[in-house]
Design a protein around this motif. Structure first.
Motif, PDB file in Angstrom:
ATOM      1  N   TRP A 172      -6.489   1.528  -8.374  1.00  0.00           N
ATOM      2  CA  TRP A 172      -6.658   2.675  -7.491  1.00  0.00           C
ATOM      3  C   TRP A 172      -7.762   2.379  -6.490  1.00  0.00           C
ATOM      4  O   TRP A 172      -8.698   1.642  -6.786  1.00  0.00           O
ATOM      5  CB  TRP A 172      -7.018   3.933  -8.282  1.00  0.00           C
ATOM      6  CG  TRP A 172      -5.956   4.381  -9.218  1.00  0.00           C
ATOM      7  CD1 TRP A 172      -5.973   4.284 -10.578  1.00  0.00           C
ATOM      8  CD2 TRP A 172      -4.705   4.980  -8.880  1.00  0.00           C
ATOM      9  NE1 TRP A 172      -4.818   4.784 -11.105  1.00  0.00           N
ATOM     10  CE2 TRP A 172      -4.018   5.225 -10.078  1.00  0.00           C
ATOM     11  CE3 TRP A 172      -4.105   5.330  -7.671  1.00  0.00           C
ATOM     12  CZ2 TRP A 172      -2.755   5.811 -10.111  1.00  0.00           C
ATOM     13  CZ3 TRP A 172      -2.855   5.918  -7.704  1.00  0.00           C
ATOM     14  CH2 TRP A 172      -2.186   6.149  -8.912  1.00  0.00           C
ATOM     15  N   THR A 173      -7.666   2.977  -5.326  1.00  0.00           N
ATOM     16  CA  THR A 173      -8.710   2.768  -4.319  1.00  0.00           C
ATOM     17  C   THR A 173      -9.961   3.577  -4.618  1.00  0.00           C
ATOM     18  O   THR A 173     -11.007   3.309  -4.050  1.00  0.00           O
ATOM     19  CB  THR A 173      -8.209   3.139  -2.914  1.00  0.00           C
ATOM     20  OG1 THR A 173      -7.780   4.499  -2.920  1.00  0.00           O
ATOM     21  CG2 THR A 173      -7.090   2.222  -2.482  1.00  0.00           C
ATOM     22  N   TYR A 178     -10.110  -6.085  -1.176  1.00  0.00           N
ATOM     23  CA  TYR A 178     -10.081  -4.639  -1.004  1.00  0.00           C
ATOM     24  C   TYR A 178     -11.465  -3.998  -1.126  1.00  0.00           C
ATOM     25  O   TYR A 178     -11.857  -3.197  -0.297  1.00  0.00           O
ATOM     26  CB  TYR A 178      -9.119  -3.985  -2.001  1.00  0.00           C
ATOM     27  CG  TYR A 178      -8.749  -2.610  -1.546  1.00  0.00           C
ATOM     28  CD1 TYR A 178      -7.685  -2.425  -0.666  1.00  0.00           C
ATOM     29  CD2 TYR A 178      -9.491  -1.504  -1.927  1.00  0.00           C
ATOM     30  CE1 TYR A 178      -7.376  -1.174  -0.182  1.00  0.00           C
ATOM     31  CE2 TYR A 178      -9.182  -0.249  -1.452  1.00  0.00           C
ATOM     32  CZ  TYR A 178      -8.120  -0.091  -0.585  1.00  0.00           C
ATOM     33  OH  TYR A 178      -7.823   1.162  -0.101  1.00  0.00           O
ATOM     34  N   ILE A 211       0.864  -1.167   0.000  1.00  0.00           N
ATOM     35  CA  ILE A 211       0.000   0.000   0.000  1.00  0.00           C
ATOM     36  C   ILE A 211       0.904   1.221   0.000  1.00  0.00           C
ATOM     37  O   ILE A 211       1.712   1.393   0.890  1.00  0.00           O
ATOM     38  CB  ILE A 211      -0.917   0.040   1.246  1.00  0.00           C
ATOM     39  CG1 ILE A 211      -1.747  -1.227   1.353  1.00  0.00           C
ATOM     40  CG2 ILE A 211      -1.787   1.269   1.239  1.00  0.00           C
ATOM     41  CD1 ILE A 211      -2.793  -1.404   0.292  1.00  0.00           C
ATOM     42  N   THR A 232      -4.461   6.171  -2.637  1.00  0.00           N
ATOM     43  CA  THR A 232      -3.855   4.914  -2.229  1.00  0.00           C
ATOM     44  C   THR A 232      -3.883   3.960  -3.412  1.00  0.00           C
ATOM     45  O   THR A 232      -4.865   3.890  -4.131  1.00  0.00           O
ATOM     46  CB  THR A 232      -4.623   4.311  -1.041  1.00  0.00           C
ATOM     47  OG1 THR A 232      -4.691   5.293  -0.028  1.00  0.00           O
ATOM     48  CG2 THR A 232      -3.923   3.094  -0.510  1.00  0.00           C
TER      49      THR A 232
END
Length: 124
Positions: A47-48, A116, A20, A32
């Motif tokens: 990508w988050t 995630y 991360i 992030t």
């Protein structure tokens, strides 16, 4: 130093596939980026902030560092890689190899995505 960077430094030395990183891209603030794995000098990541509602499962590919203009590859229900765009202009011979490796490791990608985001949708 925040937890993510400490984790990155310790993972980097142990060659972990899951890092991360905090990034600051052209004034957009800290984003992030979960890195799934590397293929040579190419990073395979997502990508988050993959939109709301969540986009279908895909990865971004760029050389050296994450980029807003990275190549985007959709992962299909059958585990195939479908090129959405080659914005980072990866040469065709390298892109074919990267696609084959992504397809071979689609289970790893799907697991990281599910871990995630908690859900998966497919482009096709």
């Amino acid at each position: 130093m925040d937890f993510r960077m400490k984790r990155f430094r310790s993972c980097r030395s142990s060659l972990s596939l899951w890092h991360i990183l905090s990034l600051n891209l052209q004034g957009k603030g800290a984003l992030t980026m979960p890195q799934i794995f590397k293929i040579g000098s190419y990073l395979i990541y997502f990508w988050t902030n993959e939109n709301d509602p969540l986009e279908p499962i895909h990865v971004h590919v760029s050389e050296g560092v994450p980029s807003e203009h990275a190549t985007k590859i959709w992962i299909t229900k059958r585990g195939k890689g479908l090129l959405c765009n080659n914005n980072s202009r990866i040469p065709n011979h390298k892109l074919k190899t990267i696609l084959k490796i992504i397809e071979a490791r689609h289970f790893d990608i799907e697991k990281k995505w599910m871990d995630y985001f908690g859900e998966i949708h497919y482009y096709c």
